[in-house]
Design a protein around this motif. Sequence first.
Motif, PDB file in Angstrom:
ATOM      1  N   ARG A 172       0.837  -1.205   0.000  1.00 20.37           N
ATOM      2  CA  ARG A 172       0.000   0.000   0.000  1.00 20.37           C
ATOM      3  C   ARG A 172       0.867   1.248   0.000  1.00 20.37           C
ATOM      4  N   GLU A 173       1.947   1.222   0.759  1.00 19.48           N
ATOM      5  CA  GLU A 173       2.843   2.365   0.785  1.00 19.48           C
ATOM      6  C   GLU A 173       3.514   2.558  -0.571  1.00 19.48           C
TER       7      GLU A 173
ATOM      8  N   ASN B 283       1.166   4.079  -2.966  1.00 19.41           N
ATOM      9  CA  ASN B 283       0.707   5.405  -2.573  1.00 19.41           C
ATOM     10  C   ASN B 283       1.348   6.480  -3.451  1.00 19.41           C
ATOM     11  N   TRP B 284       2.433   6.081  -4.103  1.00 18.72           N
ATOM     12  CA  TRP B 284       3.092   6.967  -5.067  1.00 18.72           C
ATOM     13  C   TRP B 284       2.242   7.019  -6.336  1.00 18.72           C
TER      14      TRP B 284
ATOM     15  N   ARG C 244      -0.009   0.257 -12.654  1.00 15.46           N
ATOM     16  CA  ARG C 244       0.624  -0.735 -11.784  1.00 15.46           C
ATOM     17  C   ARG C 244       0.987  -1.970 -12.601  1.00 15.46           C
TER      18      ARG C 244
ATOM     19  N   CYS D  90       4.671   1.885 -11.905  1.00 13.41           N
ATOM     20  CA  CYS D  90       5.212   1.259 -10.703  1.00 13.41           C
ATOM     21  C   CYS D  90       5.259  -0.248 -10.943  1.00 13.41           C
TER      22      CYS D  90
END
Length: 389
Positions: A100-101, A104-105, A110, A141
């Motif tokens: 999740r962190e 968060n960017w 994804r 990401c």
Amino acid sequence: MKPPGLSRGGGWGREIKFLVSVFFPTSLLAFILVLIAACNGLLCLSTEARPRSALLQQHPKPAPMAAKEEPLRPPRLRKAALRRLLRPSERSRSFAARAREFFNWPCERRFFMTWISKPDSFAERELITMESLFRSHPSACLLVLSAAMDGPRGEALLRPFESKGFRVAAMSPDYRFLLRDTPAALWLDRLLRGKVNPGEVPLGQNLSNLLRLAVLYKFGGAYLDADVVVLRSFSPLRNAIGAQAADLATGNWSRLNNAVMIFDEGHPLLFKFIQEFALTFDGSKWGHNGPYLVSRVSARLRDRPGFNFTVLPPAAFYPVDWSRIGPLFRDPSSAEEWRRLAAKLAAIRRGSFAIHLWNRHSRSMPIERGSVIAQLIADHRVLFNRSSS
């Protein structure tokens, strides 16, 4: 006149005594032997009065005939393999928070990969996949689900990408978290208790098949095998999967592949894929829990309402079948071959989002300078200090 033989004292009496003395002992002995044999065979005379237990001790019941041999039970999962692949660790327990962190960017998209093998085997071709991904999606990401890569070796491999500003990380997956509220949660529990036969296909391969479905269902995004070269942006694609084989005349597909998938978080087709994995798992048939799984489920649901997804033609991700990939790794040896491969290269550049290198069949093939694959890789690199041959 007396009959002959009776004239001497004793007469018939002596003859009878003689005969008895000769024959009686032999007859008596024979009679006794016959009687003993009969009693042994029929359990007669005194043995009739013995309790049944005594009879069974003296004449044990013959061993029953061997029953038809049952097939061997499936082998239990080896504890060492389970510990290596599934045992929770401090890093895997924190997977949910770390993921999740990480996301968060702000991400353009994804992306996910899985890597169940040792980190030392994550080599040139796998890094080429990552380079091509960031070439077409610089703001994406990438999360690599891998306990093996979640350590110093993995950090060293990913550091050149991070130094270029690309967002990439490797994390030990938490299987229970990823499979929670899915039909595969019970399958995982049975696996951990040794109630699932892993079969002959490496367990890691089938876990990768399941992980890619679970992580897309949980987070949404795009999944890539580690031997896929990305050729253009996936931005036009949503809830899509690629056909590996299709009828050229009708366009109807006959087989899908799970090497590239793009789906929204919580998509119902992903749920059905996971359900099929749990209900029909077979660890001894290659592809049964992977390409063949997505093919049979998609075939059942393609006309059902509520399962909106797109099946892309083979040219999208699989412009060359595994059985014909060899020539694309070689430098053309003649003018005719050069013309043919140049036409293929142009078609791939024009109509493909990615190309699957089929490492299972091509890993031993060197990427020759001047080959189609070498040219495609050269077009889509971001770390220029590496060699493609």
